[in-house]
Write a protein that holds these residues in place. Structure first.
Motif: not given
Length: 274
Positions: A101, A105, A108-109, A121, A124, A128, A135, A137, A140-141
């Protein structure tokens, strides 16, 4: 202050989060001067290599571009983590976070440089850490695909959310002025639907089961149901949260809309009258 120093000043849970992120991503958050020394050594090594190996101008530009991109991405990651550290609670459980996870994250960020999106972000990540499993996945996506205008519109919708058992958006008439004045209308709801944050039926309405004495909470205010008899369905309108929207709502920064409680009282008067 670097991230280790920030975390240390905030307590053990924050330090554990930095360690967990470091273990999951392979990043090592050392004091800033050590990183600077490492960069200096790397630059020196490159100069030495260039004196021995002839590289093309194109290769050199490509190498510089990659280093610049990686530096920007690392800064974005550090900024998100730094913002999250201040939100970690004393009873947080970062050790229980799944490494996959965390990796997902930060994958992505790392390209997110906008300040407000970084704040989202960070919420989140901290959420978590405070309660692992909060949260998915999928959320997050979905957040990775969310742009600034979608985020702002979702926050605006949050001004019309009541707690009726669960957080429930109440959009009774997408043509009403109270909604339109805050950007909530047919087109914007379709927009949020396509973003995966809400389900907007257009004509399909949602009803919540209530009974006499139940409380409908709206931020710091509340309405008490007075309808006699057994359970009944109260109309909450045309919009409902998806799982992603439900998970993101508590951190979207929404605020109550002036006059909305009075609007609901008028619309639901047959259920609220004593």
């Amino acid at each position: 202050m670097d991230l280790i120093e920030i975390a240390s000043s905030l307590g053990r849970p924050a330090t554990l989060l930095v360690e967990k992120v470091s273990d999951a991503t392979g990043a090592i958050y050392e004091p800033l001067h050590i990183r600077r020394m490492a960069k200096a050594r790397a630059d020196a090594a490159m100069i030495a290599a260039q004196s021995e190996i002839k590289i093309t101008e194109l290769q050199e530009r490509a190498a510089i571009r990659r280093m610049q991109e990686e530096a920007k991405q690392q800064k974005n990651i550090d900024d998100v983590l730094a913002k999250a550290l201040t939100q970690v609670s004393e009873d947080a459980k970062p050790d229980d976070m799944e490494e996959d996870w965390i990796i997902n994250l930060f994958d992505k960020c790392r390209i997110v440089s906008d300040e407000q999106m970084q704040v989202l972000w960070s919420k989140v990540l901290a959420g978590e850490a405070n309660a692992p499993g909060s949260y998915s996945k999928r959320t997050v996506n979905a957040l990775a695909d969310l742009n600034e205008s979608e985020a702002a519109l979702f926050t605006a919708l949050g001004g019309f959310v009541c707690v009726i058992g669960i957080h429930t958006p109440v959009v009774l008439d997408e043509k009403a002025e109270i909604y339109n004045a805050h950007g909530i209308n047919y087109n914007s709801m379709q927009y949020l639907d396509s973003a995966g944050l809400v389900r907007f039926g257009g004509i399909s309405r949602t009803f919540r089961q209530l009974k006499k004495g139940d409380i409908v909470n709206y931020y710091d205010s509340a309405l008490t149901v007075q309808s006699p008899g057994g359970k009944f369905g109260v109309d909450t309108g045309l919009v409902s949260f998806t799982t992603v929207g439900f998970e993101l709502f508590p951190i979207c920064g929404a605020k109550p809309v002036k006059g909305f409680l009075q609007y609901l009282e008028k619309q639901w008067k047959k259920h609220l009258a004593g």
